[in-house]
Design an enzyme around this catalytic site. Sequence first.
Site, PDB file in Angstrom:
ATOM      1  N   THR A   1       0.845  -1.197   0.000  1.00 28.00           N
ATOM      2  CA  THR A   1       0.000   0.000   0.000  1.00 28.00           C
ATOM      3  C   THR A   1       0.879   1.245   0.000  1.00 28.00           C
ATOM      4  O   THR A   1       1.985   1.202   0.516  1.00 28.00           O
ATOM      5  CB  THR A   1      -0.852  -0.057   1.284  1.00 28.00           C
TER       6      THR A   1
ATOM      7  N   ARG B   1     -14.478  -6.705   0.794  1.00 28.53           N
ATOM      8  CA  ARG B   1     -13.661  -6.442   1.996  1.00 28.53           C
ATOM      9  C   ARG B   1     -13.149  -4.991   1.995  1.00 28.53           C
ATOM     10  O   ARG B   1     -12.659  -4.494   0.999  1.00 28.53           O
ATOM     11  CB  ARG B   1     -12.482  -7.419   2.035  1.00 28.53           C
TER      12      ARG B   1
ATOM     13  N   ASP C   1      -8.154  -0.839   6.255  1.00 27.29           N
ATOM     14  CA  ASP C   1      -7.966   0.383   7.051  1.00 27.29           C
ATOM     15  C   ASP C   1      -7.722   1.628   6.187  1.00 27.29           C
ATOM     16  O   ASP C   1      -7.989   2.745   6.628  1.00 27.29           O
ATOM     17  CB  ASP C   1      -6.750   0.219   7.968  1.00 27.29           C
TER      18      ASP C   1
ATOM     19  N   GLY D   1      -0.055  -2.100   6.469  1.00 22.06           N
ATOM     20  CA  GLY D   1       0.116  -3.396   7.130  1.00 22.06           C
ATOM     21  C   GLY D   1      -1.206  -4.122   7.110  1.00 22.06           C
ATOM     22  O   GLY D   1      -2.068  -3.848   6.261  1.00 22.06           O
TER      23      GLY D   1
ATOM     24  N   GLY E   1      -4.674  -4.656   7.537  1.00 26.94           N
ATOM     25  CA  GLY E   1      -5.745  -3.700   7.787  1.00 26.94           C
ATOM     26  C   GLY E   1      -6.604  -4.046   8.997  1.00 26.94           C
ATOM     27  O   GLY E   1      -7.002  -3.163   9.765  1.00 26.94           O
TER      28      GLY E   1
HETATM   29  N1  ASP Z   1      -3.464  -1.923   5.009  1.00 22.59           N
HETATM   30  C1  ASP Z   1      -3.758  -2.463   3.719  1.00 22.59           C
HETATM   31  C2  ASP Z   1      -5.016  -3.290   3.810  1.00 22.59           C
HETATM   32  O1  ASP Z   1      -5.185  -4.022   4.753  1.00 22.59           O
HETATM   33  C3  ASP Z   1      -2.650  -3.325   3.183  1.00 22.59           C
HETATM   34  C4  ASP Z   1      -1.296  -2.701   3.246  1.00 22.59           C
HETATM   35  O2  ASP Z   1      -1.068  -1.751   3.975  1.00 22.59           O
HETATM   36  O3  ASP Z   1      -0.415  -3.148   2.512  1.00 22.59           O
HETATM   37  O4  ASP Z   1      -5.799  -3.236   2.900  1.00 22.59           O
END
Ligand code: ASP
Length: 332
Positions: free
Chosen positions: A203, A231, A234, A254, A256
């Site tokens: 992300t 889905r 965050d 990270g 979510g």
């Molecule tokens: N936080 C993002 C999610 O869960 C994924 C990521 O940060 O890589 O969609």
Amino acid sequence: MVSWAIAVHGGAGVDPALPVERQEEARRVLERCLQMGATALRAGLAAVDVVEMVVRELETDPVFNSGRGSALTRKGTVEMEASIMDGRGRRCGAVSGISTVKNPVSLARLVMERSPHSYLAFDGAEDFARDQGVELVDNSYFITEENVGMLKLAKEANSIMFDYRVPLTGADTCSASAGLVGAKAEGVLQMNGLPISIYAPETVGCVVVDCSGGCAAATSTGGLMNKMNGRIGDSPLIGSGTYACDACAVSCTGEGEAIIRSTLARDVAALMEYKGLGLQEAVDYAVKERLDEGKAGLIAVSGNGEVAIGFNTVGMFRGCATEEGFMEVGIW
Ligand code: ASP
């Protein structure tokens, strides 16, 4: 006058075995984005314009998991999400379930500025995008060959999922909590039940404090590889993946589900506002006390020009630059 500062991230939870060429490619993209942001800040652009511009650049480059190169749902489609927040007046906009908009972060900004709402999703968000005349592309534009292969691996991995967790030690953390907990199956680190190598934890996000002390944050993602359709993570949730106010701006990355449970971005701001903590102190506290081990990280800036980073994963693609001429890009 405040000294401006900018930080960017390209995801937390990096595979320790990530090939060197891939690491270098990621560093190059982050450096390019920092330079672009720094030039805009020198020219006097407002924080909210800079975070949008930098995240658009990251969405357009397929190297990270946002816009082109987004992680795929279990049906092989994209459902992108993004949010933006301007600390001045705490204005915000967010979108989810986006499949045809080239730059979801700009749609989030339009939600903030041209709709009576803060958050639009799926068909309603796509209708709004068409009404606003934003650039649309075919769904296939977002789907890279690499991600089709990763989705296949993710499906195979889920069918052999391990569910025991053991603490791993010796991980190099940045400024936040030491130690790492991940599920270990024959040495494979996992997040959200997937080996990190195919979890697509890339992300993107950007936080900026401009020379008038205005803070802004933006985050954009394809979400998790092999996620269920519908889905929501965050990244589009104000207070979880993104937050900005007069005190600071925060963008998280990270797993979510773990970031949502900890309302991570808002907690950093609340620690500063209600407890009087400094930026790095607030980041360290939130990562250590609120976040499950080994799950996520964040970048942050404060209204008085500081920049801070914290994560409790093995690595996080990140970089920062300040008006004083400091610039750094890191992974581990
Ligand atoms: N936080 C993002 C999610 O869960 C994924 C990521 O940060 O890589 O969609």
